[in-house]
Design an enzyme around this catalytic site. Structure first.
Site, PDB file in Angstrom:
ATOM      1  N   ASP A 103       0.867  -1.164   0.000  1.00 42.95           N
ATOM      2  CA  ASP A 103       0.000   0.000   0.000  1.00 42.95           C
ATOM      3  C   ASP A 103       0.917   1.230   0.000  1.00 42.95           C
ATOM      4  OD1 ASP A 103      -2.297   1.612   0.240  1.00 42.95           O
ATOM      5  OD2 ASP A 103      -2.150   1.586   2.431  1.00 42.95           O
ATOM      6  N   ASP A 105      -0.095   4.919   1.449  1.00 42.58           N
ATOM      7  CA  ASP A 105      -0.245   5.751   2.646  1.00 42.58           C
ATOM      8  C   ASP A 105      -0.016   4.946   3.918  1.00 42.58           C
ATOM      9  OD1 ASP A 105      -1.146   8.298   1.371  1.00 42.58           O
ATOM     10  OD2 ASP A 105      -2.776   7.006   0.688  1.00 42.58           O
ATOM     11  N   ASP A 253     -19.133  12.207   5.586  1.00 46.26           N
ATOM     12  CA  ASP A 253     -19.103  12.781   4.240  1.00 46.26           C
ATOM     13  C   ASP A 253     -18.072  13.901   4.136  1.00 46.26           C
ATOM     14  OD1 ASP A 253     -21.075  11.016   3.522  1.00 46.26           O
ATOM     15  OD2 ASP A 253     -22.706  12.484   3.551  1.00 46.26           O
ATOM     16  N   SER A 254     -17.946  14.683   5.187  1.00 49.68           N
ATOM     17  CA  SER A 254     -16.986  15.794   5.168  1.00 49.68           C
ATOM     18  C   SER A 254     -15.549  15.271   5.155  1.00 49.68           C
ATOM     19  CB  SER A 254     -17.195  16.704   6.383  1.00 49.68           C
ATOM     20  OG  SER A 254     -18.473  17.320   6.327  1.00 49.68           O
ATOM     21  N   ASP A 257     -14.892  13.980   1.719  1.00 46.32           N
ATOM     22  CA  ASP A 257     -14.702  15.040   0.733  1.00 46.32           C
ATOM     23  C   ASP A 257     -13.314  15.679   0.819  1.00 46.32           C
ATOM     24  OD1 ASP A 257     -17.203  14.611  -0.271  1.00 46.32           O
ATOM     25  OD2 ASP A 257     -18.159  16.311   0.747  1.00 46.32           O
ATOM     26  N   HIS A 259     -10.709  14.085   1.087  1.00 44.01           N
ATOM     27  CA  HIS A 259      -9.920  13.227   0.202  1.00 44.01           C
ATOM     28  C   HIS A 259     -10.388  13.361  -1.240  1.00 44.01           C
ATOM     29  CE1 HIS A 259      -7.868  10.802   3.391  1.00 44.01           C
ATOM     30  NE2 HIS A 259      -8.896  11.239   4.108  1.00 44.01           N
TER      31      HIS A 259
END
Length: 549
Positions: A103, A105, A253-254, A257, A259
């Site tokens: 991976d 990150d 959701d914030s 967003d 990302h």
């Protein structure tokens, strides 16, 4: 205790404490009187016709345990654990590994403390500007010391908590907003401290299909937990009626967003030295594997330009030469399960090409795709592949359960926890805690009122010491790997889905490419009587051995 962190890291202290207790309990002709035995019997001797002084007897055992604990601590201090070791859940030989996958990150690249503050602030501002949350929540700032990974969040009740491997809540670690929920309220809320299976998070830690719990397994989720807690705190302090489910969704959701809209990626690319922790060892690990003829690939959810700039910074401009396959925006864990999405090639300008992919070529970058097509194009199957990632569910679970790949978990918190476990204060506390627990277990047979008063004092001390042990790691939630005595739910999943685990990839530099990792044979509960009166005979990855090398 399948994983070696919780088991091996505290084994010396735990084993010593057990031996302290075992060595002190018993009596002189005591078996006939019912005195507890754990080794050579020690008598409770009184004159004929005289009532035994139970209080004096118990406190003398207590003082002897203290003295024995003090004698044992120096030997434990000479056997400290190596924070740069690799720990094994399942036997695995690197000589069998031909292909290494990574991976990006928090596996190949690590980020500075500034990144979580950036994510928190950006998501908080999105709540205000796009979801119309009160501007007053802007007064809350990110606290890096509040939450730990692996916590569960009850979406409907708006409480954050730590749960053990048996689905029991660790009392004292349940938070509503920024305030701890009293134990009595938790017990009333859940009709005890157990969370039924149907309420737990789903396979990937999500709250879906009736599951009311969300488990935060991603390192990126630390600012999300803090933001949830801060906004809950604001509503509660200001007596604002709100729907917890809506709050959870809006915060989720914030964070997403930050990302998806590129806010995080743009900020990092604009000031890469601020956000990325430069480490020559990442290059050294990859170069070592390449020098030994190992094939390597990268599968990440991050976008192409972001990965390219980061890898050029930590590895060098020629980083692609080290990898046989590079896949970006893979959308794990869907990448491992969805057979329908084809690969797309990304050109040097970041433009997606439309031509059909017949081969995954070295030096090229591909987007999306799926593991089944990946296996078809590369032929890299089974236990000759070892994949590293930091997310136990999204990175590792499907690979080990469905595809037979070997898996390595990157757990950055491991290094700091082991360093704490190596301190004299921790060893003193843990050794005495285990000894005191052993005394309580053996002496509970004394049911007279005088003995019970003494035992209650010991129980109170034990409770205080457990709180002290928790605070060594995190004041609110304690260790990532343990509740008071049980493995955490996080550790349970780590033990199941990761063959090996370590603090960072740099730990690989301490081992030969043919090294075999053997899991430590730690005693099962029914095996303990044979082990409790002697020092552990299994070998631990000790710090002094690393220094000797």
């Amino acid at each position: 205790m399948a994983a070696a962190t919780a088991a091996a890291a505290a084994a010396a202290a735990r084993g010593a404490g057990t031996r302290v207790a075992a060595a002190l309990l018993g009596g002189c002709g005591s078996a006939a009187r019912g005195w507890p035995r754990a080794g050579p019997a020690r008598p409770l001797c009184t004159a004929p016709g005289t009532a035994p002084d139970m209080k004096g007897y118990l406190w003398e055992r207590y003082r002897e345990a203290k003295r024995s604990k003090d004698d044992l601590v120096p030997s434990i201090m000479n056997n400290l654990l190596n924070p740069d070791a690799i720990f094994s859940n399942n036997e695995m030989s690197l000589s069998d590994i031909e292909i290494y996958g990574f991976d990006y990150d928090y596996t190949l690249v690590f980020y500075s403390k500034h990144l979580h503050t950036l994510i928190f602030n950006a998501a908080r501002d999105l709540l205000i500007n796009e979801h119309r949350y009160p501007v007053e929540i802007r007064k809350y700032e990110y606290d890096p010391n509040f939450a730990i990974r692996g916590l569960h969040y009850d979406v409907q009740r708006a409480v954050l908590m730590k749960i053990d491997a048996f689905h029991y809540i660790q009392l004292g670690t349940v938070y509503r907003g920024l305030s701890v929920v009293p134990d009595e309220e938790v017990i009333e809320m859940y009709e005890g401290s157990h969370v039924p299976l149907e309420q737990m998070s789903d396979f990937y830690g999500k709250s879906s299909h009736g599951n009311t719990m969300k488990q935060f397994m991603d390192i990126f989720s630390l600012p999300e937990m803090s933001l949830l807690s801060c906004v809950n705190e604001y509503f509660l302090k200001n007596n604002i009626d709100y729907e917890p489910v809506h709050l959870y969704k809006d915060v989720k959701d914030s964070i997403r967003d930050v990302h998806i809209k590129g806010i995080m990626y743009s900020a990092i690319e604009a000031d890469i030295e601020k956000y990325i922790c430069y480490a020559e060892q990442t290059r050294a690990v990859l170069a070592k594997l390449a020098d030994h003829g190992k094939k390597m690939f990268l599968i990440t959810n991050s976008p192409s330009s972001f990965v390219d700039k980061g890898m050029k910074y930590i590895v060098g401009k020629d980083w692609r030469d080290l990898f046989d396959v590079v896949i970006v925006q893979a959308e794990k864990p869907n990448f491992f399960n969805d057979k329908r999405r084809p690969f797309r090639k990304v050109n040097e300008k970041g433009v997606l090409l439309w031509d059909k992919i017949h081969k995954l070529q070295k030096g090229q970058i591909y987007k999306q795709g799926n593991l089944y097509e990946f296996l078809k194009l590369t032929g890299w199957r089974g236990s000759k592949v070892l994949y590293f990632g930091d997310h136990i569910y999204s990175d590792l679970a499907d690979l080990t359960l469905k595809h037979g790949w070997r898996t390595g978990a990157i757990i950055p918190e491991l290094r700091s926890e082991l360093r704490i476990m190596n301190t004299e204060q921790y060893i003193q506390t843990m050794t005495w805690l285990q000894a005191l627990t052993g005394l309580l277990e053996q002496m509970q047979v004394h049911r007279d009122a005088e003995s019970q008063l003494v035992l209650q004092e010991w129980k109170k001390e034990r409770k205080e010491m457990r709180e002290m042990t928790k605070n060594f790691f995190n004041t609110q939630f304690g260790s990532l790997f343990r509740t008071d005595q049980n493995p955490t739910y996080f550790l349970r999943r780590l033990s199941r889905f990761a063959d090996i685990y370590m603090a960072s990839l740099s730990c690989l530099l301490n081992y030969d490419v043919s090294h075999t990792f053997y899991p430590r044979r730690t005693p099962l509960q029914h095996e303990l009587p044979a082990w409790s009166d002697r020092a552990p005979t299994f070998r631990l990855p000790l710090l002094q051995e690393a220094h000797a090398k």
